[in-house]
Design an enzyme around this catalytic site. Structure first.
Site, mmCIF file in Angstrom:
data_model
loop_
_atom_site.group_PDB
_atom_site.id
_atom_site.type_symbol
_atom_site.label_atom_id
_atom_site.label_comp_id
_atom_site.label_asym_id
_atom_site.label_seq_id
_atom_site.Cartn_x
_atom_site.Cartn_y
_atom_site.Cartn_z
ATOM 1 N N THR A 1 0.763 -1.025 -11.292
ATOM 2 C CA THR A 1 0.620 -0.014 -10.178
ATOM 3 C C THR A 1 1.745 0.306 -9.480
ATOM 4 O OG1 THR A 1 -0.475 0.479 -7.922
ATOM 5 C CG2 THR A 1 -0.209 -1.826 -8.349
ATOM 6 N N ASP A 2 1.846 1.776 -9.137
ATOM 7 C CA ASP A 2 2.973 2.132 -8.338
ATOM 8 C C ASP A 2 3.024 1.619 -6.988
ATOM 9 O OD1 ASP A 2 0.798 3.591 -7.221
ATOM 10 O OD2 ASP A 2 1.525 5.407 -7.340
ATOM 11 N N GLU A 3 1.969 1.063 -6.571
ATOM 12 C CA GLU A 3 1.943 0.443 -5.183
ATOM 13 C C GLU A 3 2.847 -0.918 -5.138
ATOM 14 O OE1 GLU A 3 -1.669 -0.311 -3.186
ATOM 15 O OE2 GLU A 3 -2.646 1.585 -4.146
ATOM 16 N N TYR B 1 -3.093 -6.589 -2.004
ATOM 17 C CA TYR B 1 -3.318 -6.023 -3.344
ATOM 18 C C TYR B 1 -1.922 -6.067 -4.125
ATOM 19 C CZ TYR B 1 -4.031 -2.957 -7.127
ATOM 20 O OH TYR B 1 -3.882 -1.937 -8.232
ATOM 21 N N LYS C 1 -0.258 -7.615 -7.405
ATOM 22 C CA LYS C 1 0.180 -7.021 -8.768
ATOM 23 C C LYS C 1 2.024 -7.119 -8.791
ATOM 24 C CE LYS C 1 -2.078 -4.720 -10.851
ATOM 25 N NZ LYS C 1 -2.778 -5.244 -12.193
HETATM 26 P P1 NAD Z 1 -11.911 -2.092 -11.544
HETATM 27 O O1 NAD Z 1 -11.938 -2.703 -10.257
HETATM 28 O O2 NAD Z 1 -12.536 -0.833 -11.777
HETATM 29 O O3 NAD Z 1 -12.127 -2.868 -12.682
HETATM 30 C C1 NAD Z 1 -11.596 -4.335 -12.585
HETATM 31 C C2 NAD Z 1 -12.280 -4.941 -13.828
HETATM 32 O O4 NAD Z 1 -11.539 -6.539 -14.169
HETATM 33 C C3 NAD Z 1 -13.591 -5.086 -13.751
HETATM 34 O O5 NAD Z 1 -14.404 -4.807 -14.805
HETATM 35 C C4 NAD Z 1 -13.817 -6.451 -13.255
HETATM 36 O O6 NAD Z 1 -15.211 -7.312 -13.643
HETATM 37 C C5 NAD Z 1 -12.884 -7.346 -14.149
HETATM 38 N N1 NAD Z 1 -12.576 -8.529 -13.581
HETATM 39 C C6 NAD Z 1 -11.972 -8.723 -12.332
HETATM 40 N N2 NAD Z 1 -11.714 -10.078 -12.017
HETATM 41 C C7 NAD Z 1 -11.782 -10.595 -13.326
HETATM 42 C C8 NAD Z 1 -11.575 -11.976 -13.973
HETATM 43 N N3 NAD Z 1 -11.316 -13.011 -13.075
HETATM 44 N N4 NAD Z 1 -11.999 -12.173 -15.229
HETATM 45 C C9 NAD Z 1 -12.007 -11.344 -16.142
HETATM 46 N N5 NAD Z 1 -12.383 -9.828 -15.566
HETATM 47 C C10 NAD Z 1 -11.842 -9.626 -14.261
HETATM 48 O O7 NAD Z 1 -10.194 -1.698 -11.583
HETATM 49 P P2 NAD Z 1 -9.358 -0.168 -12.250
HETATM 50 O O8 NAD Z 1 -9.335 0.630 -11.254
HETATM 51 O O9 NAD Z 1 -10.207 -0.096 -13.651
HETATM 52 O O10 NAD Z 1 -8.139 -0.915 -12.507
HETATM 53 C C11 NAD Z 1 -7.645 -1.682 -13.661
HETATM 54 C C12 NAD Z 1 -6.249 -1.948 -13.715
HETATM 55 O O11 NAD Z 1 -5.444 -0.776 -13.617
HETATM 56 C C13 NAD Z 1 -5.754 -2.915 -12.724
HETATM 57 O O12 NAD Z 1 -5.069 -3.766 -12.999
HETATM 58 C C14 NAD Z 1 -5.391 -2.349 -11.385
HETATM 59 O O13 NAD Z 1 -4.563 -3.077 -10.853
HETATM 60 C C15 NAD Z 1 -4.598 -1.294 -12.453
HETATM 61 N N6 NAD Z 1 -4.347 0.275 -11.666
HETATM 62 C C16 NAD Z 1 -5.507 0.915 -11.086
HETATM 63 C C17 NAD Z 1 -5.211 2.164 -10.584
HETATM 64 C C18 NAD Z 1 -6.384 3.060 -10.189
HETATM 65 O O14 NAD Z 1 -5.940 4.209 -9.554
HETATM 66 N N7 NAD Z 1 -7.549 2.302 -10.267
HETATM 67 C C19 NAD Z 1 -3.765 2.764 -10.689
HETATM 68 C C20 NAD Z 1 -2.943 2.027 -11.229
HETATM 69 C C21 NAD Z 1 -3.042 0.599 -11.789
HETATM 70 O O1 DAU Z 2 -1.569 3.932 -6.570
HETATM 71 C C1 DAU Z 2 -2.401 2.904 -7.345
HETATM 72 C C2 DAU Z 2 -3.606 2.726 -6.792
HETATM 73 O O2 DAU Z 2 -4.543 3.505 -6.350
HETATM 74 C C3 DAU Z 2 -4.463 1.440 -7.768
HETATM 75 O O3 DAU Z 2 -3.268 0.317 -7.747
HETATM 76 C C4 DAU Z 2 -5.316 0.826 -6.846
HETATM 77 O O4 DAU Z 2 -5.866 0.010 -7.705
HETATM 78 C C5 DAU Z 2 -6.171 2.221 -6.534
HETATM 79 O O5 DAU Z 2 -7.357 1.575 -5.756
HETATM 80 C C6 DAU Z 2 -5.596 3.143 -5.532
HETATM 81 O O6 DAU Z 2 -5.348 2.609 -4.509
HETATM 82 P P1 DAU Z 2 -5.534 3.451 -3.130
HETATM 83 O O7 DAU Z 2 -5.461 2.522 -1.905
HETATM 84 O O8 DAU Z 2 -4.272 4.610 -3.208
HETATM 85 O O9 DAU Z 2 -6.898 4.382 -3.457
HETATM 86 P P2 DAU Z 2 -8.011 4.495 -2.476
HETATM 87 O O10 DAU Z 2 -9.085 5.147 -3.278
HETATM 88 O O11 DAU Z 2 -8.491 3.395 -2.002
HETATM 89 O O12 DAU Z 2 -7.657 5.455 -1.334
HETATM 90 C C7 DAU Z 2 -6.832 6.680 -1.669
HETATM 91 C C8 DAU Z 2 -6.517 7.158 -0.354
HETATM 92 O O13 DAU Z 2 -7.294 7.832 0.431
HETATM 93 C C9 DAU Z 2 -5.555 6.031 0.652
HETATM 94 O O14 DAU Z 2 -4.658 6.681 1.295
HETATM 95 C C10 DAU Z 2 -6.778 5.594 1.738
HETATM 96 C C11 DAU Z 2 -7.595 6.819 1.549
HETATM 97 N N1 DAU Z 2 -9.028 6.616 2.039
HETATM 98 C C12 DAU Z 2 -9.757 5.879 1.042
HETATM 99 C C13 DAU Z 2 -11.127 5.604 1.497
HETATM 100 C C14 DAU Z 2 -11.600 4.603 0.359
HETATM 101 C C15 DAU Z 2 -9.757 7.357 2.887
HETATM 102 O O15 DAU Z 2 -9.094 8.199 4.010
HETATM 103 N N2 DAU Z 2 -11.161 7.306 3.043
HETATM 104 C C16 DAU Z 2 -11.524 6.342 2.530
HETATM 105 O O16 DAU Z 2 -13.116 5.980 2.882
#
Ligand code: NAD
Ligand code: DAU
Length: 359
Positions: free
Chosen positions: A136-138, A163, A167
């Site tokens: 992630t970019d975080e 988190y 990562k």
């Molecule tokens: P998600 O939470 O939707 O899915 C995570 C999946 O991993 C689920 O299916 C869960 O059951 C599985 N999992 C969790 N713990 C496990 C374990 N111990 N063993 C096996 N499986 C397990 O997450 P996502 O949003 O699809 O993110 C996927 C990946 O991408 C993550 O590594 C996250 O850090 C990264 N990522 C997400 C975003 C985003 O915006 N969602 C952005 C950048 C990077």
């Molecule tokens: O940047 C990549 C990341 O983006 C991933 O690595 C994470 O897995 C993914 O969850 C996401 O993280 P964020 O914290 O940026 O996403 P989230 O959707 O939780 O929140 C987006 C923005 O919105 C953040 O600034 C918090 C705000 N927010 C979120 C929720 C859930 C609100 O204002 N209200 C809300 O109820």
């Protein structure tokens, strides 16, 4: 035929990636999806592909060394695409330990098992084996409210939430395997994804779901935090391109060139819902800006994320194809067409989580 081991394939990005890969390669690849099915894992996301002969689901925890090494010993794995993680920042603030366990220790298990399966006796690796770590970019921390600053692959690692710290730790482990063993891996650091199958704890699906029910739309702090939104299918394509065309050992940033304040995102969603809901639909009257409710800020809330995806564009030719105005329509259309999906994932534990989180 290449065999892929995908971890976390029942989650949001993992399931979109599996759909993308079968659309692109059809019967020319085989995918083994290993997922322990936490609250975020949902086999309904894969219903339309689960009967394919070239797809197998294994329910297992990535922290379980025996289960993971069994998959490697029983299959000649060519590619690992490692998505499995705890992914929600708010949950990590409340319960950091599980993030360390899954994201750090689980990644260590994945690396060790792949290394054991792929390493030759002389310490080199078998031909054409590749591991891609999805991050992630975080991990780069937070940028100021100044749209001239961006995250580059060379930016310092400076995570703030439990988190992102977990990562960043997993990224460092992958880097250590690359540097120490010349382990054949890449790391990708992606910005915020949105699209079908996203669990409604994340901003965009939560706002869509609440707005359609006339429920309050919680905005953390002043609503001016910025995220760089990327349509999930563009991310899936980037992962495949990095794995096939990227230089082994390298890190690639993946971003949407689409920075928006949270409040802007919410307003776009409300306008798009109004535009897409047909006349006479009772939900049209519920969707309103009056639902916007400013709530207590997230602890340690990162102000701004913005990726400069220059390296992936120059070296590999990938760029984000889906404009936000189109991606958000595709996403809303998907949620309209999959009301049962939303009903199923928001029953039970979600209600408990929501009540506790937004009390
Ligand atoms: P998600 O939470 O939707 O899915 C995570 C999946 O991993 C689920 O299916 C869960 O059951 C599985 N999992 C969790 N713990 C496990 C374990 N111990 N063993 C096996 N499986 C397990 O997450 P996502 O949003 O699809 O993110 C996927 C990946 O991408 C993550 O590594 C996250 O850090 C990264 N990522 C997400 C975003 C985003 O915006 N969602 C952005 C950048 C990077
Ligand atoms: O940047 C990549 C990341 O983006 C991933 O690595 C994470 O897995 C993914 O969850 C996401 O993280 P964020 O914290 O940026 O996403 P989230 O959707 O939780 O929140 C987006 C923005 O919105 C953040 O600034 C918090 C705000 N927010 C979120 C929720 C859930 C609100 O204002 N209200 C809300 O109820």
């Amino acid at each position: 035929m290449r065999t892929y081991l995908v971890t976390g394939g029942a989650g949001f990005i993992g399931s979109n990636y599996i759909h993308y890969m079968f659309k692109k390669y059809d019967n020319d690849i085989r995918i083994i999806n290993v997922d322990v099915l936490t609250y975020a894992g949902n086999l309904e996301n894969l219903k339309d592909i689960e009967d394919r002969d070239n797809y197998t689901f294994v329910k297992a925890d990535i922290c379980d060394k025996e289960a993971i090494s069994k998959i490697f010993s029983e299959n000649d794995i060519d590619r690992v695409v490692h998505f499995a993680a705890e992914s929600h920042v708010d949950r990590s603030i409340r319960n950091p330990e599980v993030f360390v366990n899954t994201n750090v220790l689980g990644t260590a298990v994945m690396l060790n098992c792949a290394k054991a399966a792929w390493e030759n006796e002389d310490g080199t690796f078998k031909e054409d084996k590749k591991f891609l770590h999805v991050s992630t970019d975080e991990v780069y921390g937070s940028l100021p409210d100044d749209d001239t600053a961006f995250f580059y692959e060379t930016s310092p690692i400076d995570p703030h939430s439990p988190y992102s710290a977990s990562k960043a730790s997993s990224d460092m482990l992958v880097k250590a395997y690359i540097d120490t063993y010349h382990f054949p891996a890449n790391i990708t650091n992606c910005s915020n994804n949105y699209g079908p199958y996203q669990f409604p704890e994340k901003l965009i699906p939560l706002i869509i779901n609440n707005a359609l029910q006339g429920k309050k739309l919680p905005v953390y702090g002043d609503g001016k935090n910025v995220r760089d939104w990327l349509y999930v299918e563009d991310h899936a394509k980037a992962i495949d391109m990095v794995q096939e065309q990227g230089k082994l050992g390298e890190r690639y940033n993946i971003g949407g060139h689409n920075e928006k304040q949270n409040i802007e995102i919410i307003e776009i969603i409300l306008d798009t819902l109004q535009e897409m809901l047909p006349e006479g639909d009772p939900r049209k009257e519920l969707v309103s800006r009056d639902l916007i409710t400013y709530v207590e800020d997230r602890k340690g809330h990162d102000r701004r994320y913005a990726i400069a995806p220059d390296k992936i564009k120059e070296e590999i030719g990938w760029y984000p194809e889906t404009m936000f105005k189109d991606g958000i329509k595709l996403t809303i259309k998907w949620f309209f067409e999959n009301e049962d999906w939303m009903k199923n994932v928001t029953s039970g534990d979600y209600q408990k989580y929501y009540a506790e989180m937004y009390k």
